[in-house]
Structure formats: C-alpha cells, structure tokens
Motif scaffolding. Sequence first.
Motif, PDB file in Angstrom:
ATOM      1  N   SER A 136       0.833  -1.219   0.000  1.00 28.88           N
ATOM      2  CA  SER A 136       0.000   0.000   0.000  1.00 28.88           C
ATOM      3  C   SER A 136       0.855   1.252   0.000  1.00 28.88           C
ATOM      4  N   ARG A 137       1.909   1.235   0.816  1.00 28.54           N
ATOM      5  CA  ARG A 137       2.797   2.404   0.899  1.00 28.54           C
ATOM      6  C   ARG A 137       3.481   2.663  -0.450  1.00 28.54           C
ATOM      7  N   LEU A 138       3.941   1.612  -1.105  1.00 27.30           N
ATOM      8  CA  LEU A 138       4.592   1.774  -2.405  1.00 27.30           C
ATOM      9  C   LEU A 138       3.589   2.261  -3.452  1.00 27.30           C
ATOM     10  N   LYS A 139       2.387   1.718  -3.426  1.00 25.62           N
ATOM     11  CA  LYS A 139       1.367   2.155  -4.382  1.00 25.62           C
ATOM     12  C   LYS A 139       0.995   3.625  -4.155  1.00 25.62           C
ATOM     13  N   GLN A 140       0.937   4.057  -2.887  1.00 29.81           N
ATOM     14  CA  GLN A 140       0.678   5.466  -2.590  1.00 29.81           C
ATOM     15  C   GLN A 140       1.761   6.354  -3.187  1.00 29.81           C
ATOM     16  N   ALA A 141       2.974   5.814  -3.284  1.00 26.78           N
ATOM     17  CA  ALA A 141       4.099   6.551  -3.860  1.00 26.78           C
ATOM     18  C   ALA A 141       4.151   6.383  -5.386  1.00 26.78           C
ATOM     19  N   ASN A 142       3.080   5.824  -5.956  1.00 28.89           N
ATOM     20  CA  ASN A 142       2.976   5.601  -7.407  1.00 28.89           C
ATOM     21  C   ASN A 142       4.036   4.652  -7.945  1.00 28.89           C
ATOM     22  N   SER A 191      13.898  -1.634   8.063  1.00 26.03           N
ATOM     23  CA  SER A 191      13.146  -2.118   9.224  1.00 26.03           C
ATOM     24  C   SER A 191      12.157  -1.087   9.758  1.00 26.03           C
ATOM     25  N   THR A 192      12.150   0.107   9.183  1.00 22.00           N
ATOM     26  CA  THR A 192      11.258   1.159   9.667  1.00 22.00           C
ATOM     27  C   THR A 192      10.550   1.832   8.488  1.00 22.00           C
ATOM     28  N   ASP A 193       9.540   2.621   8.812  1.00 19.49           N
ATOM     29  CA  ASP A 193       8.863   3.402   7.768  1.00 19.49           C
ATOM     30  C   ASP A 193       9.828   4.389   7.116  1.00 19.49           C
ATOM     31  N   LYS A 194      10.749   4.929   7.910  1.00 21.76           N
ATOM     32  CA  LYS A 194      11.738   5.866   7.377  1.00 21.76           C
ATOM     33  C   LYS A 194      12.637   5.156   6.355  1.00 21.76           C
ATOM     34  N   ASP A 195      13.047   3.927   6.673  1.00 22.89           N
ATOM     35  CA  ASP A 195      13.850   3.143   5.731  1.00 22.89           C
ATOM     36  C   ASP A 195      13.070   2.901   4.435  1.00 22.89           C
ATOM     37  N   LEU A 196      11.781   2.625   4.559  1.00 22.27           N
ATOM     38  CA  LEU A 196      10.950   2.415   3.372  1.00 22.27           C
ATOM     39  C   LEU A 196      10.883   3.701   2.538  1.00 22.27           C
ATOM     40  N   ASP A 197      10.838   4.849   3.215  1.00 20.23           N
ATOM     41  CA  ASP A 197      10.886   6.129   2.494  1.00 20.23           C
ATOM     42  C   ASP A 197      12.210   6.275   1.743  1.00 20.23           C
ATOM     43  N   PHE A 198      13.318   5.836   2.362  1.00 19.85           N
ATOM     44  CA  PHE A 198      14.624   5.876   1.692  1.00 19.85           C
ATOM     45  C   PHE A 198      14.599   4.995   0.446  1.00 19.85           C
ATOM     46  N   PHE A 199      13.967   3.812   0.548  1.00 22.92           N
ATOM     47  CA  PHE A 199      13.835   2.916  -0.604  1.00 22.92           C
ATOM     48  C   PHE A 199      13.062   3.613  -1.722  1.00 22.92           C
ATOM     49  N   ILE A 200      11.959   4.256  -1.356  1.00 23.84           N
ATOM     50  CA  ILE A 200      11.132   4.968  -2.340  1.00 23.84           C
ATOM     51  C   ILE A 200      11.955   6.063  -3.017  1.00 23.84           C
ATOM     52  N   ASP A 201      12.730   6.816  -2.228  1.00 23.38           N
ATOM     53  CA  ASP A 201      13.580   7.867  -2.804  1.00 23.38           C
ATOM     54  C   ASP A 201      14.614   7.274  -3.770  1.00 23.38           C
ATOM     55  N   ALA A 202      15.247   6.158  -3.378  1.00 21.46           N
ATOM     56  CA  ALA A 202      16.264   5.519  -4.225  1.00 21.46           C
ATOM     57  C   ALA A 202      15.625   5.004  -5.514  1.00 21.46           C
ATOM     58  N   TYR A 203      14.444   4.447  -5.395  1.00 22.11           N
ATOM     59  CA  TYR A 203      13.706   3.962  -6.567  1.00 22.11           C
ATOM     60  C   TYR A 203      13.425   5.119  -7.521  1.00 22.11           C
ATOM     61  N   ARG A 204      12.918   6.212  -6.969  1.00 21.10           N
ATOM     62  CA  ARG A 204      12.589   7.382  -7.800  1.00 21.10           C
ATOM     63  C   ARG A 204      13.840   7.968  -8.460  1.00 21.10           C
ATOM     64  N   GLU A 205      14.956   7.972  -7.742  1.00 20.32           N
ATOM     65  CA  GLU A 205      16.202   8.479  -8.314  1.00 20.32           C
ATOM     66  C   GLU A 205      16.612   7.632  -9.523  1.00 20.32           C
TER      67      GLU A 205
END
Length: 161
Positions: free
Chosen positions: A20-26, A107-121
């Motif tokens: 869900s979090r990844l889908k919210q990030a498109n 292991s955290t929501d913040k880490d997942l945000d880092f993953f999303i940022d790396a993916y977008r980059e």
Amino acid sequence: MPVFISYRHMDRMQAMAINSRLKQANIKTYLDVLDPESQTTDDITGVITRNITECTHLLAVVSERTASSWWVPFEIGEATISNRRICSFKTGPAELPLYLDKWPKLSTDKDLDFFIDAYREEVTNKRSVMLDSMSESMKGTYKRNAEQFHDQLKGRIRRGF
C-alpha cells in the motif's frame, strides 16, 4: 519498473502494508497472492519466476516465520541470478541470515521512504533497464547500476537521513 514483494503468507499483513505504501508513492508492485496449497510446485515456480523477471526490484519481507519458508529464499535467489535490486524489510525481533547483509536491510517506515527515494532516483536518472534480449555489456551495466543502488541505499539507511 515494478517491485516484487516477497513474503511468507503468515506475514501477509506486513506485506500488504508495504504494498500500500509503495502504491501510494505511485510505484507499481507485484504482490503474490497465490494460495500455495492449491497450486502445484511447477505452477508456483513458473509464476514466481515470470513475475520476478518482469520486475526490476525485489523487496523481501522477513520475520522469524520466514526462516521456515522455502519460497522467500527461492525468490531472493531468482532475483539474484538476474541482478535485480534486492532489499529486505525486517519485521519483529528476528535475526536475519548473514547472506542478506549483501543488500540493504530496511526495518522502519523511514527506511521504506529511503527505498522509495532511491527507486525514484533510478527512474529519474534512467538507471534501470529491463533485461530482455540485452547484450553482455548492457548486462554488466545493469549489474553495476544494481550495485550502485544497493550501496547508496545501505549508506543512507546507515546514516539515517
């Protein structure tokens, strides 16, 4: 550039929350919802292999229950063979196997945000490519790009920002 979410079916709630979090990030995802009890091993293996091939990233949800799973390590192995970007997301207090140290461990929501940022980059810099009918030199470039993704994300998680 879909993300394949690997998980033990007992960890479905955590996997669905990450999905869900990844889908919210498109970010397009593949979340396996097969019932392994109603499928033959050949059916499951074919579906998993095909879907990993169609994804650029694999995010493995790991917990103490994952240790007794055959499928999650199989999926990680399939992603490794094809140089996918691989990360684990640890839920709970379980110790992770040492082989997962090769890739970023979230292991955290913040880490997942880092993953999303790396993916977008990667999308912005067009560093991800599909592996269909790729030359050997392109495969080498793809592998180096995957290693760069892993190293940068691991560094960011370590730094915490």
